[in-house]
Design a protein around this motif. Structure first.
Motif, PDB file in Angstrom:
ATOM      1  N   ARG A 163      -1.215  -5.037 -30.989  1.00 29.11           N
ATOM      2  CA  ARG A 163      -0.673  -6.279 -31.836  1.00 29.11           C
ATOM      3  C   ARG A 163       0.064  -7.021 -30.886  1.00 29.11           C
ATOM      4  NH1 ARG A 163      -0.526  -2.395 -36.199  1.00 29.11           N
ATOM      5  NH2 ARG A 163       1.585  -1.738 -35.614  1.00 29.11           N
ATOM      6  N   SER A 164       0.822  -6.645 -30.148  1.00 27.45           N
ATOM      7  CA  SER A 164       2.033  -7.302 -29.308  1.00 27.45           C
ATOM      8  C   SER A 164       0.940  -8.120 -28.235  1.00 27.45           C
ATOM      9  CB  SER A 164       3.010  -6.333 -28.470  1.00 27.45           C
ATOM     10  OG  SER A 164       3.786  -5.932 -29.745  1.00 27.45           O
ATOM     11  N   LEU A 165       0.290  -7.423 -27.915  1.00 31.79           N
ATOM     12  CA  LEU A 165      -0.711  -8.133 -26.914  1.00 31.79           C
ATOM     13  C   LEU A 165      -1.642  -9.089 -27.271  1.00 31.79           C
ATOM     14  CD1 LEU A 165      -2.015  -7.998 -23.792  1.00 31.79           C
ATOM     15  CD2 LEU A 165      -3.750  -6.268 -24.706  1.00 31.79           C
ATOM     16  N   LEU A 166      -2.399  -9.043 -28.352  1.00 33.56           N
ATOM     17  CA  LEU A 166      -3.159  -9.951 -29.079  1.00 33.56           C
ATOM     18  C   LEU A 166      -2.033 -10.959 -29.473  1.00 33.56           C
ATOM     19  CD1 LEU A 166      -5.413  -7.765 -31.265  1.00 33.56           C
ATOM     20  CD2 LEU A 166      -5.819  -8.629 -29.114  1.00 33.56           C
ATOM     21  N   ASP A 167      -1.039 -11.084 -29.827  1.00 32.43           N
ATOM     22  CA  ASP A 167      -0.066 -12.241 -30.275  1.00 32.43           C
ATOM     23  C   ASP A 167       0.248 -13.044 -29.255  1.00 32.43           C
ATOM     24  OD1 ASP A 167       0.004 -11.092 -32.795  1.00 32.43           O
ATOM     25  OD2 ASP A 167       2.001 -10.103 -32.640  1.00 32.43           O
ATOM     26  N   LYS A 168       0.032 -12.623 -27.900  1.00 35.32           N
ATOM     27  CA  LYS A 168       0.229 -13.293 -26.813  1.00 35.32           C
ATOM     28  C   LYS A 168      -0.998 -14.025 -26.102  1.00 35.32           C
ATOM     29  CE  LYS A 168       4.695 -12.362 -26.921  1.00 35.32           C
ATOM     30  NZ  LYS A 168       5.721 -13.376 -27.496  1.00 35.32           N
ATOM     31  N   LEU A 169      -2.081 -13.896 -26.769  1.00 31.26           N
ATOM     32  CA  LEU A 169      -3.216 -14.307 -25.979  1.00 31.26           C
ATOM     33  C   LEU A 169      -3.722 -15.674 -26.889  1.00 31.26           C
ATOM     34  CD1 LEU A 169      -5.318 -11.057 -25.367  1.00 31.26           C
ATOM     35  CD2 LEU A 169      -4.632 -12.778 -23.749  1.00 31.26           C
ATOM     36  N   PRO A 170      -3.932 -16.590 -26.377  1.00 25.45           N
ATOM     37  CA  PRO A 170      -4.470 -17.816 -26.976  1.00 25.45           C
ATOM     38  C   PRO A 170      -6.178 -17.437 -27.243  1.00 25.45           C
ATOM     39  CG  PRO A 170      -4.571 -18.405 -24.667  1.00 25.45           C
ATOM     40  CD  PRO A 170      -3.897 -16.912 -24.937  1.00 25.45           C
ATOM     41  N   GLN A 171      -6.783 -18.352 -27.850  1.00 28.45           N
ATOM     42  CA  GLN A 171      -8.320 -18.251 -27.910  1.00 28.45           C
ATOM     43  C   GLN A 171      -8.858 -18.949 -26.782  1.00 28.45           C
ATOM     44  OE1 GLN A 171      -9.428 -16.537 -29.831  1.00 28.45           O
ATOM     45  NE2 GLN A 171      -8.810 -16.611 -32.162  1.00 28.45           N
TER      46      GLN A 171
END
Length: 277
Positions: free
Chosen positions: A141-149
């Motif tokens: 979840r922490s990783l996905l929160d830092k990724l843009p589309q």
């Protein structure tokens, strides 16, 4: 009168110049022959339906093989030459050895028309000392929160559906079955190779991503799900959408890992391994 020693020296220099010129001609001829051979190999692999990355890898292994045996004519190449070449790769990782073996078997059978499968040396299995990294749900979840589309949606699919990076980048709109919550993974020729799950939690995310990406425009089912940049030719006409570059995805994941404060960089394979747990 020219001294005999000076004449001998002059003739020796001329002889060296002639030998060098002949060597250059032989080298030039070998380069042309190698290029023609590798081009034919690439064409045959494409006709067989191999993926672009596989073709590139196979051609590179064939190039190394031909460079080592540049003084041997194609018709004189034997299985002994092949096994000797594979012997030099025995210190490589097991997967690299398998790739070299597969590439050279294809080269012998497609280009040289020699059946070799039963005669090729076996891969030397090597123990993998690396520990497989698995991320927890909170780390994901922490990783996905830092990724843009679109990288957030891609990472979600690799984790939620157990896809490799190559499989994810190759996805097209037709490969998503929202009704049955399935993702279809296809071969380079478009044939369905396997099915995997589409998590229900990703359906809304995917639909929102597509709505934002294409803003309600009518889309072909053959359209790439995660296209790269739209390239334009000199006349201003748009070329077909290219696949997203693998390196770009890997860099974005590494950057997001640091921003999320993860102990180690999350890779595409780490996401897939985490799915399997």
């Amino acid at each position: 009168q020219i001294p005999e020693s000076s004449l001998d020296h002059f003739l020796n220099e001329v002889s060296q110049i002639i030998e060098a010129a002949n060597a250059d001609k032989n080298l030039d001829r070998w380069i042309r022959e190698e290029f023609a051979c590798l081009t034919r190999f690439k064409t045959l692999l494409n006709e067989q339906g191999f993926a672009d990355r596989t073709v590139k890898s196979y051609v590179e292994w064939a190039r190394r093989f031909l460079k080592i045996h540049k003084n041997v004519a194609d018709e004189q190449l034997t299985i002994a030459h092949l096994n000797a070449f594979l012997e030099t790769s025995s210190t490589f990782a097991s997967n690299s050895q398998r790739l070299a073996k597969a590439a050279m078997v294809s080269f012998y059978e497609l280009v040289l028309q020699i059946k070799v499968k039963s005669s090729v040396r076996q891969v030397v299995e090597r123990k993998n000392s690396r520990q497989v990294l698995i991320l927890s749900e909170s780390e994901i979840r922490s990783l996905l929160d830092k990724l843009p589309q679109p990288y957030q949606t891609m990472a979600s699919l690799m984790y939620g559906s157990g896809l490799t990076l190559s499989e994810c980048v190759a996805l097209r709109l037709r490969d998503i079955d929202y009704d049955n919550f399935l993702v279809f993974v296809r071969t380079a020729t478009g044939k369905i190779e396997r099915e995997t799950i589409l998590p229900k939690s990703l359906v809304i995310n995917l639909q929102n991503y597509l709505a934002e990406k294409y803003r309600g425009n009518a889309l072909s089912e053959d359209r790439l799900l995660f296209p790269g940049r739209i390239l334009k030719s000199d006349d201003g006409q748009s070329r077909p959408l290219q696949r997203l570059n693998h390196r770009t995805v890997q860099v974005m994941l590494r950057t997001a890992s640091k921003l999320a404060g993860l102990a180690t960089d999350a890779t595409c394979m780490v996401l897939r391994h985490s799915f399997a747990v």
